[in-house]
Design an enzyme around this catalytic site. Structure first.
Site, PDB file in Angstrom:
ATOM      1  N   ARG A 223     -24.137  -3.653 -26.414  1.00 40.15           N
ATOM      2  CA  ARG A 223     -22.798  -3.777 -26.974  1.00 40.15           C
ATOM      3  C   ARG A 223     -21.811  -3.116 -26.022  1.00 40.15           C
ATOM      4  O   ARG A 223     -22.062  -2.036 -25.498  1.00 40.15           O
ATOM      5  CB  ARG A 223     -22.705  -3.127 -28.363  1.00 40.15           C
ATOM      6  N   GLU A 252     -13.773  -7.771 -25.676  1.00 44.33           N
ATOM      7  CA  GLU A 252     -14.076  -9.088 -25.121  1.00 44.33           C
ATOM      8  C   GLU A 252     -13.013 -10.130 -25.446  1.00 44.33           C
ATOM      9  O   GLU A 252     -13.167 -11.300 -25.106  1.00 44.33           O
ATOM     10  CB  GLU A 252     -15.456  -9.533 -25.616  1.00 44.33           C
ATOM     11  N   HIS A 279     -21.151 -12.266 -22.420  1.00 45.78           N
ATOM     12  CA  HIS A 279     -21.902 -12.004 -23.657  1.00 45.78           C
ATOM     13  C   HIS A 279     -22.814 -13.198 -23.995  1.00 45.78           C
ATOM     14  O   HIS A 279     -22.811 -13.722 -25.109  1.00 45.78           O
ATOM     15  CB  HIS A 279     -20.950 -11.729 -24.824  1.00 45.78           C
TER      16      HIS A 279
END
Length: 309
Positions: A223, A252, A279
């Site tokens: 994360r 993000e 991601h």
């Protein structure tokens, strides 16, 4: 709120559930409708907080099509007696393979070299690589993801040290259980595989990185909010971090970056010692289906609706 693999409906129907698939549902609509449902399955974009759960009088389970549950109010879920299911088995192989790819690319300057050759630059010496064999790799977080990564590292002739603050007696043939102090003392490479909690938010800071005895390569496929980018930059500048592979970022949503976050990202983007992916470590064509299959199997095993049939 989040599109899922098309297999989700037939898989859940095989379990015996009636399914309402609404990938474009808005938060307000979810709050208005959730009182009608016995189960809820979400991906990473849906916040399940007290406001949502307050309306979920019939809810028996929440399924998270993925590993991380940081957007779910775990205390409230537990208080209400709702079963929480996640599916790290579904994308552990994807994460492990992606982390290996990023690490090998970083050690061998593959992405820099690729851009140079495309630009007409043929620089062999400037792209001399570093072999992975014989390196000591610290895997921080030894659940499904960390263990799958360690298994692959073992095939490369690495010494793998495993550390997990939430477990005991977890070492195996792929990773030796060590203290955090030993990991910091011996690691050449460190890879993070632990979930985001309030306790460990931004726990990978300058002080943490400076605790490593040797300069390290760093990988984060867990994360983004466990690692503050400003602190990573400080460690790259000091030489404590030789290179970094980042699949996740502290923010993000590029259109919502703070000035400090944008400045940090711009600096990192210009560095040939930093490798990014968006991601996608756990996001393969295969894992897209396997996440659903894992959830359906776990829901079946709960037998929550056995008395109703």
């Amino acid at each position: 709120m989040d599109k899922m693999h098309s297999s989700i409906v037939p898989l859940l129907e095989e379990v015996g559930l009636e399914v309402s698939y609404q990938p474009k549902i808005k938060r307000s609509e979810l709050i208005a409708q959730i009182e009608d449902y016995d189960g809820l399955i979400v991906r990473s974009k849906t916040n399940i907080d007290k406001e949502v759960l307050a309306q979920a009088g019939k809810l028996k389970f929440i399924g998270r099509a993925g590993a991380g549950v940081d957007k779910i109010d775990l205390q409230e879920v537990k208080r209400l007696g709702v079963q929480l299911i996640n599916a790290p088995e579904g994308n552990r192989d994807a994460v492990a393979e992606h982390a290996m790819g990023m690490l090998l690319g970083l050690l061998n300057n593959m992405y820099q070299a690729n851009e140079q050759v495309k630009s007409g630059i043929w620089d062999r010496e400037g792209n001399r690589g570093i072999e992975l064999k014989g390196k000591t790799v610290g895997v921080v977080g030894y659940g499904y993801m960390g263990r799958a990564f360690a298994r692959r590292l073992s095939a490369f002739g690495c010494e793998v040290m495993a550390y997990d603050r939430y477990k005991s007696n977890y070492g195996d043939e792929y990773g030796r259980e060590v203290s955090l102090e030993e990991l910091h003392d011996k690691a050449d490479i460190v890879s993070f595989h632990f979930p985001l909690t309030e306790e460990n938010r931004f726990s990978i800071d300058t002080a943490y990185l400076n605790s490593f005895k040797k300069p390290i390569f760093l990988i984060n496929t867990a994360r983004g909010e466990i690692l503050r980018l400003e602190d990573l930059i400080s460690s790259l500048k000091s030489g404590k971090v030789i290179g970094a592979a980042l699949d996740v970022l502290e923010n993000e949503k590029f259109h919502k970056l703070s000035p400090a976050q944008k400045q940090a990202l711009d600096w990192l983007a210009k560095s040939n010692r930093v490798l990014f992916t968006p991601h996608v470590a756990g996001w393969t064509h295969e894992s897209y289906y396997k996440l659903n299959k894992t959830l359906a199997d776990k829901i079946r095993a709960l037998k929550l609706f056995a008395d109703e049939k």
